[in-house]
Motif scaffolding. Structure first.
Motif, PDB file in Angstrom:
ATOM      1  N   GLY B  22       8.626  58.986 -38.729  1.00 47.19           N
ATOM      2  CA  GLY B  22       9.460  58.633 -39.592  1.00 47.19           C
ATOM      3  C   GLY B  22      10.103  58.985 -40.474  1.00 47.19           C
ATOM      4  N   LEU B  23       9.538  59.930 -41.178  1.00 49.40           N
ATOM      5  CA  LEU B  23      10.043  60.708 -42.433  1.00 49.40           C
ATOM      6  C   LEU B  23      11.065  61.563 -41.943  1.00 49.40           C
ATOM      7  N   ALA B  24      10.975  62.364 -40.705  1.00 48.51           N
ATOM      8  CA  ALA B  24      11.800  63.106 -40.088  1.00 48.51           C
ATOM      9  C   ALA B  24      13.031  62.420 -39.856  1.00 48.51           C
ATOM     10  N   LEU B  25      12.740  61.224 -39.114  1.00 51.90           N
ATOM     11  CA  LEU B  25      13.950  60.581 -38.542  1.00 51.90           C
ATOM     12  C   LEU B  25      14.745  59.979 -39.811  1.00 51.90           C
ATOM     13  N   LEU B  26      14.166  59.489 -40.976  1.00 49.43           N
ATOM     14  CA  LEU B  26      14.854  59.199 -42.216  1.00 49.43           C
ATOM     15  C   LEU B  26      15.768  60.185 -42.781  1.00 49.43           C
ATOM     16  N   LEU B  27      15.051  61.430 -42.898  1.00 47.81           N
ATOM     17  CA  LEU B  27      15.706  62.551 -43.429  1.00 47.81           C
ATOM     18  C   LEU B  27      16.875  62.960 -42.560  1.00 47.81           C
ATOM     19  N   CYS B  28      16.923  62.864 -41.263  1.00 45.90           N
ATOM     20  CA  CYS B  28      17.887  63.122 -40.298  1.00 45.90           C
ATOM     21  C   CYS B  28      18.921  62.292 -40.680  1.00 45.90           C
ATOM     22  N   LEU B  29      18.652  60.958 -40.899  1.00 43.43           N
ATOM     23  CA  LEU B  29      19.668  59.877 -40.758  1.00 43.43           C
ATOM     24  C   LEU B  29      20.348  59.876 -42.303  1.00 43.43           C
ATOM     25  N   LEU B  30      19.568  60.236 -43.198  1.00 40.40           N
ATOM     26  CA  LEU B  30      19.913  59.848 -44.595  1.00 40.40           C
ATOM     27  C   LEU B  30      21.512  60.195 -45.013  1.00 40.40           C
ATOM     28  N   PRO B  31      22.029  61.191 -44.580  1.00 42.48           N
ATOM     29  CA  PRO B  31      23.383  61.462 -45.070  1.00 42.48           C
ATOM     30  C   PRO B  31      24.084  60.337 -44.579  1.00 42.48           C
ATOM     31  N   PHE B  32      23.807  60.179 -43.146  1.00 43.79           N
ATOM     32  CA  PHE B  32      24.858  58.970 -42.497  1.00 43.79           C
ATOM     33  C   PHE B  32      24.767  57.584 -43.230  1.00 43.79           C
ATOM     34  N   LEU B  33      23.515  57.134 -43.682  1.00 47.72           N
ATOM     35  CA  LEU B  33      23.228  56.003 -44.218  1.00 47.72           C
ATOM     36  C   LEU B  33      23.785  55.898 -45.688  1.00 47.72           C
ATOM     37  N   VAL B  34      23.575  56.971 -46.385  1.00 45.70           N
ATOM     38  CA  VAL B  34      24.293  57.236 -47.517  1.00 45.70           C
ATOM     39  C   VAL B  34      25.738  57.253 -47.637  1.00 45.70           C
ATOM     40  N   ASP B  35      26.419  57.949 -46.542  1.00 41.31           N
ATOM     41  CA  ASP B  35      27.786  57.789 -46.531  1.00 41.31           C
ATOM     42  C   ASP B  35      28.186  56.548 -46.191  1.00 41.31           C
ATOM     43  N   ALA B  36      27.521  55.830 -45.185  1.00 38.66           N
ATOM     44  CA  ALA B  36      28.015  54.445 -45.053  1.00 38.66           C
ATOM     45  C   ALA B  36      27.790  53.607 -46.110  1.00 38.66           C
ATOM     46  N   GLY B  37      26.740  53.541 -46.830  1.00 36.66           N
ATOM     47  CA  GLY B  37      26.666  52.797 -48.046  1.00 36.66           C
ATOM     48  C   GLY B  37      27.188  53.032 -49.116  1.00 36.66           C
ATOM     49  N   MET B  38      27.184  54.088 -49.621  1.00 35.52           N
ATOM     50  CA  MET B  38      27.555  54.481 -51.047  1.00 35.52           C
ATOM     51  C   MET B  38      28.779  55.612 -51.031  1.00 35.52           C
ATOM     52  N   GLY B  39      29.156  56.245 -49.796  1.00 35.34           N
ATOM     53  CA  GLY B  39      30.360  57.101 -49.875  1.00 35.34           C
ATOM     54  C   GLY B  39      29.643  58.513 -49.780  1.00 35.34           C
ATOM     55  N   ARG B  40      30.748  59.311 -49.360  1.00 35.39           N
ATOM     56  CA  ARG B  40      30.271  60.807 -49.243  1.00 35.39           C
ATOM     57  C   ARG B  40      30.106  61.742 -50.520  1.00 35.39           C
ATOM     58  N   THR B  41      30.650  61.105 -51.737  1.00 34.50           N
ATOM     59  CA  THR B  41      30.203  61.602 -52.930  1.00 34.50           C
ATOM     60  C   THR B  41      28.630  61.916 -52.818  1.00 34.50           C
TER      61      THR B  41
END
Lengths: 307, 375, 376
Positions: B22-41
């Motif tokens: 679960g942790l590995a999956l979260l870390l892999c997806l994190l940038p996409f989640l963050v990008d979608a939710g809060m922007g690329r910054t």
């Protein structure tokens, strides 16, 4: 020749300022074996408080020296309270903690004081009002001003006063006892907490005086003025033998002269290979060399290093 | 690796693996989640957070494991950054690849660590702090002034146009085209930094559980006893400095490549103090705690950004600058943690028990032991 | 929580957007230090740009026949190189069409790489380091005389005063860059500096280097650094009995300098890029309009104002706010702004930027002469 004399005078003045600040470090270290990182910031607080008082007195028409004395007294009072509070809040609860702990709080306190000062007084440099008549005296081609003479006088008096206090007074005896062995001093009826608090108060008062003199001499005050000054003064204290009061003064004067002559002549001596941009390095090199080769400093006693 | 998990979860193997997955999956997806939710910054901020995790873990070896207070850590970061900048930029026209430069940066920084460590070994904790601080400043002053007589560092102007990290001949900063999906520059850097951070964590964990790690802890707790146990304190301390410095060197190289520009103003004493705060606040010596500290303190200034407009809407003016508040909070954090929670926000269970024992008697005994030890 | 906040903001923005749906929104970024020691200068830039945007919007602007409304997005870079790249990334991601900023060269340079990667044109109103425009990026422009131009003016002036010139710099990117250009300009006039001394931007004691310079009998001491160090330096020159002229760049040509050192600054000369406000073609009028909204001009507001106008003009000529379309037009800019004649050279630098020298007379700066620029 007049240039060399002038450089030595420059060094003595700078060194006297280092010495005044170094006295505060050396007292606290002597008694607690703690580097009171925040002492440089106390000097800054003293300077800024005095500048605020002077700004408040601007319209009163009092003579300049009187205003300066009032401002210095207020600054001393504020710094004494600040020193007391710092000792009480940040150091006393950690007196028995591992060594790293009070050192980290000391850094923390230093950052807090600096940033508080920045929020209170702003980031701009504050001008010292032109309340003092600056007299310039000529001396064999070199110049010296009345403020510079005042600095030398205060540093000398501060040292003499402290030596007398430590060696001749009751409080001084208690201080020496506490420094030797805190537990035994306590058993002998010395109120250790009071003695340590008194050390901080005296050190802070001296720091305030140093702060006022520095801002009067250079004409400015600033929230960040304390840090580098503190480091250099600490170096001076180590050079003279930390815990040793005349040592702090000797170390301060030596460091001032080394910096002054170094910055003044290094460029010509090395044919431009090194220059005055390395002025700030001298202090650090001296610090490192002294700590490695003679950790007890010039006037300190050789004591076995306790790990 | 198990020590990363809470004790209660450790018996059930399946649960352990599920957590890791679960942790590995979260870390892999994190940038996409963050990008979608809060922007690329925020992906860029995430990149910096990972960079600081590496740095903090490096400093943790010196401060947390071995108990040597190093206030000049940023010097190694600077050495790594400048080494990369000098050897991969138009400054000297050299363009070595990053897989040569990162190990080289680690090696040179490690060497500097030993050079710095060697003369300071005999010093006590507080002197050591001051000397390392001095070394840090000396390095910065040299970087700032070595543009004459021979221009090595380009002085205060810094070095610009540093090569980005190249993968298969393509610069990472321009993004990666993987066929099915295209990664932007900051995303690509995220995965690179994540890989290196995981490697760092792995090394740190292995070190901690090794003979060397136990020797460090022994020195930290009682140097005299450590010597008595036959530990070569000189070599072990030097190793701590070198290992910590190596992490700093790699971090510096990555910073250089990611930013494309280095100048001495990025390597001030305040940077050292910030990394130290991460280690201290998170929990000295406890790897998950240090990671938490690094992430929290990287995100904090970004969150403080919202305080300015918030004050504006509440009071109609900005009473306190957010950037003023940042350092104030760091300083207060250092003091408060030392006073009330010296083991940090997320301490190792062992250390928490040491510092907050069940019975007050144990506490008193421990304190007295420490007091005696410090004398 | 974070996500929810963003959703609320999103809804609010959407509601706002529908209110003026007829116009297309063109967003322009502005980055400067809005907190910290240079906050007042950063605000000055932001306000100058705001005034331009308001005035442009009041004219009901059109791009290629399509009515548009301009919006300024202001971000704080804290004068920090790393934060600057974060802000730059934010701008690129949020699709701003151009960026005005940053203030410091140390921030503008690393940020310019992010803008160039994102193909967003950037006009810095006041970063003066030569390196900023010399990176080979076609997206970087600057609206102020750079350090080379200012250094040349200082060197020219110093050489006119006397042959024995000492240079002091504060080892910051600004001070060192300027000092190198001064030395270059001096040597070009056959004047070999008698000394080049150094200090830092945190020092207060300059007696050692000043005494060393005094021994070499200087006519002029050129100080490349900021007012907070220049002021005590001017004082210490007095107490050491140095009679040489104190000359400095825009770092000391400030009201602070006089306030901090009082009478010791009398006759000191400081340079500043651009024309004096009263000599700017639209200066007096601009000052009036600016004062009505934001109060006193600190320094850079006219440059930020013109930066916005130049950018929007390029969009008008291209008939589009698409950066790829208007960038070429921006490079071809040839117009008269508040600060004077504006045209860019191949690097994106202001062509023939003006530098004005001021002297302290009775506690006030007064213009002595202007070198270069459209005044000739």
């Amino acid at each position: 020749m007049d240039i060399l004399l002038q450089q030595i005078i420059n060094g003595l003045i700078l060194g006297s300022l280092y010495a005044l600040v170094a006295l505060g470090y050396t007292m606290v270290y002597g008694i607690l074996e703690l580097i009171n990182f925040a002492h440089g910031e106390i000097v800054m607080v003293g300077a800024l408080v005095a500048l605020a008082v002077l700004a408040g007195l601007a319209g009163t028409g009092l003579p300049g020296p009187v205003m300066l004395v009032i401002a210095t007294l207020v600054a001393m009072a504020v710094c004494m309270v600040a020193g007391l509070l710092i000792e009480r809040i940040a150091y006393r609860p950690l007196r028995t903690a591992p060594r790293l702990a009070p050192l980290i709080t000391a850094i923390g306190v230093s950052i807090v004081l600096q940033n508080l000062a920045m929020i209170i007084w702003g980031r701009q440099y504050i001008a010292f009002p032109p309340i003092l008549d600056i007299q310039i005296y000529e001396l064999a081609g070199a110049t010296i001003t009345n403020i510079q003479l005042l600095i030398v006088a205060v540093a000398t008096l501060g040292m003499i006063g402290l030596v007398l206090l430590v060696n001749r007074s009751r409080l001084g005896r208690a201080m020496r006892a506490t420094a030797q062995n805190r537990d035994v001093a306590g058993l002998m009826g010395v109120d250790v907490n009071r003695v340590i608090a008194a050390t901080f108060v005296i050190g802070s008062a001296l720091g305030a005086v140093a702060g006022v003199l520095i801002s009067a001499y250079y004409g400015i005050g600033h929230y960040a003025m304390g840090f580098i000054l503190g480091l250099k003064a600490f170096t001076a204290a180590v050079l003279g033998g930390i815990g040793n009061i005349p040592g702090a003064v000797l170390g301060g004067l030596l460091l001032g002269i080394i910096e002054s002559l170094g910055a003044g002549y290094i460029g010509d001596l090395t044919g431009g290979f090194l220059g005055s941009h390395y002025q700030d390095i001298f202090a650090f090199f001296i610090l490192i060399l002294v700590l490695i080769f003679r950790p007890s400093g010039l006037l300190g006693e050789q004591v076995a290093d306790r790990a | 690796m198990l020590s990363l998990l809470p004790e209660s979860l450790r018996h059930d193997r399946r649960l352990v693996w599920a957590t890791y997955a679960g942790l590995a999956l979260l870390l892999c997806l994190l940038p996409f989640l963050v990008d979608a939710g809060m922007g690329r910054t925020w992906v860029r901020i995430l990149d910096f957070a990972l960079l600081y995790v590496m740095l903090a873990l490096g400093l943790n070896i010196v401060v947390g494991f071995a108990g040597l207070l190093d206030l000049g850590y940023v010097a190694f970061y600077a050495v790594g950054a400048y080494l990369y900048a000098i050897l991969a930029s138009p400054h000297f026209g050299l363009h070595l690849p990053f897989w040569v430069l990162l190990p080289l940066g680690a090696a040179i920084a490690g060497l500097f660590g030993m050079l710095l460590g060697a003369p300071t070994l005999r010093l006590r904790g507080d002197y050591l702090a001051i000397v390392t601080l001095g070394f840090g400043e000396i390095i910065r002053i040299f970087l700032n002034n070595l543009n004459a007589p021979v221009n090595i560092t380009n002085g205060p102007q810094g070095i610009n146009l540093i090569d980005p990290i190249q993968v298969a001949g393509l610069p990472l900063s321009k993004g990666l085209d993987l066929g099915i999906l295209t990664l932007s520059g900051v995303h690509a850097h995220y995965y690179l930094f994540l890989t290196l951070t995981l490697l760092t964590i792995f090394i740190a964990l292995r070190l901690q559980d090794s003979r060397i790690g136990r020797a460090w802890v022994a020195i930290r707790e009682d140097e005299v006893a450590a010597v008595a146990m036959g530990i070569n304190t000189r070599n072990i301390k030097l190793l701590a400095f070198a290992m910590g410095a190596m992490f700093g060197g790699v971090g510096g190289g990555l910073f250089s490549a990611f930013q494309g520009f280095v100048s001495p103003e990025s390597f001030t004493l305040m940077e050292s103090i910030m990394i130290l705060s991460m280690v201290v606040l998170g929990g000295m010596g406890h790897i998950p705690g240090v990671i938490l500290g690094a992430v929290a303190l990287t995100l904090l200034p970004e969150l403080l950004r919202y305080i300015g407009p918030l004050q504006q809407s509440l009071f109609g003016r900005v009473a306190v600058d957010p950037s003023d508040l940042r350092m104030l909070l760091f300083g207060m954090g250092l003091v408060l943690v030392m006073l009330f929670r010296p083991e940090g926000l997320w301490p190792s269970p062992k250390r928490a028990r040491e510092l907050h024992p069940d019975s007050p008697d144990v506490s008193r005994q421990e304190q007295e032991d420490l007091y005696d030890a410090s004398r | 929580m974070k996500m929810r906040l963003h959703m609320i903001l999103g809804v609010a923005l959407a509601a706002f957007a529908t209110a003026s749906a007829a116009e297309e929104l063109v967003r322009i970024g502005l980055a400067a230090p809005l907190t910290g020691p240079q906050a007042h200068l950063g605000q000055d830039i932001a306000n100058g740009a705001r005034l331009a945007i308001e005035e442009i919007n009041a004219t009901q602007p059109k791009l290629g026949g399509q009515p548009v409304r301009f919006e300024l997005v202001v971000e704080d870079d804290q004068a920090d190189p790393r934060t600057a790249t974060v802000v730059a990334q934010k701008f690129v991601d949020s699709g701003v069409k151009g960026v005005i900023g940053h203030l410091n060269s140390g921030a503008s340079i690393p940020a310019s790489r992010v803008y160039n990667d994102g193909r967003v044109p950037q006009i810095s109103p006041c970063s003066t380091a030569v390196a900023y425009t010399h990176q080979g990026f076609d997206t970087t422009f600057r609206l102020m005389a750079n350090d080379a131009q200012q250094g040349a003016a200082l060197g020219e002036y110093a050489a006119k005063i006397g042959k024995r010139v000492a240079v002091v710099d504060d080892r910051t990117a600004y001070g060192q860059g300027l000092a190198d250009e001064v030395v270059k300009a001096l040597k070009a006039r056959g004047v070999e500096p008698i000394a080049h001394e150094f200090t830092t931007d945190k020092s207060t004691d300059f007696t050692a280097i000043l005494t060393s310079i005094k021994g070499k009998k200087p006519d002029v001491i050129v100080y490349c650094g900021m007012d907070a160090q220049g002021a005590p330096m001017a004082r210490q020159m007095r107490t050491l009995g140095i009679k040489a002229l104190f000359l400095g760049g825009d770092g000391i040509q400030t009201a602070e300098f006089i306030k901090l050192a009082g009478t010791a600054t009398e006759n000191a000369v400081g340079s500043s890029p651009g024309l004096p406000l009263e000599k700017m073609p639209g200066g007096a009028d601009f000052e009036k309009r600016f004062a009505a909204k934001y109060g006193k001009i600190q320094l850079y507001a006219p440059f930020a104002y013109d930066s916005v106008r130049v950018m929007v003009d390029a969009m008008r000529r291209a008939g589009s706010a698409d950066p790829e379309k208007y960038r070429a037009e921006l490079a071809k800019t040839d117009t008269k702004g508040v600060v004077g004649h504006i045209a860019f050279d191949a690097m994106g630098d202001l062509k023939d930027g003006a530098v004005t020298l001021y002297q302290v007379k009775e506690g006030k700066w007064s213009a002595v002469e202007t070198l270069g620029g459209s005044s000739r």
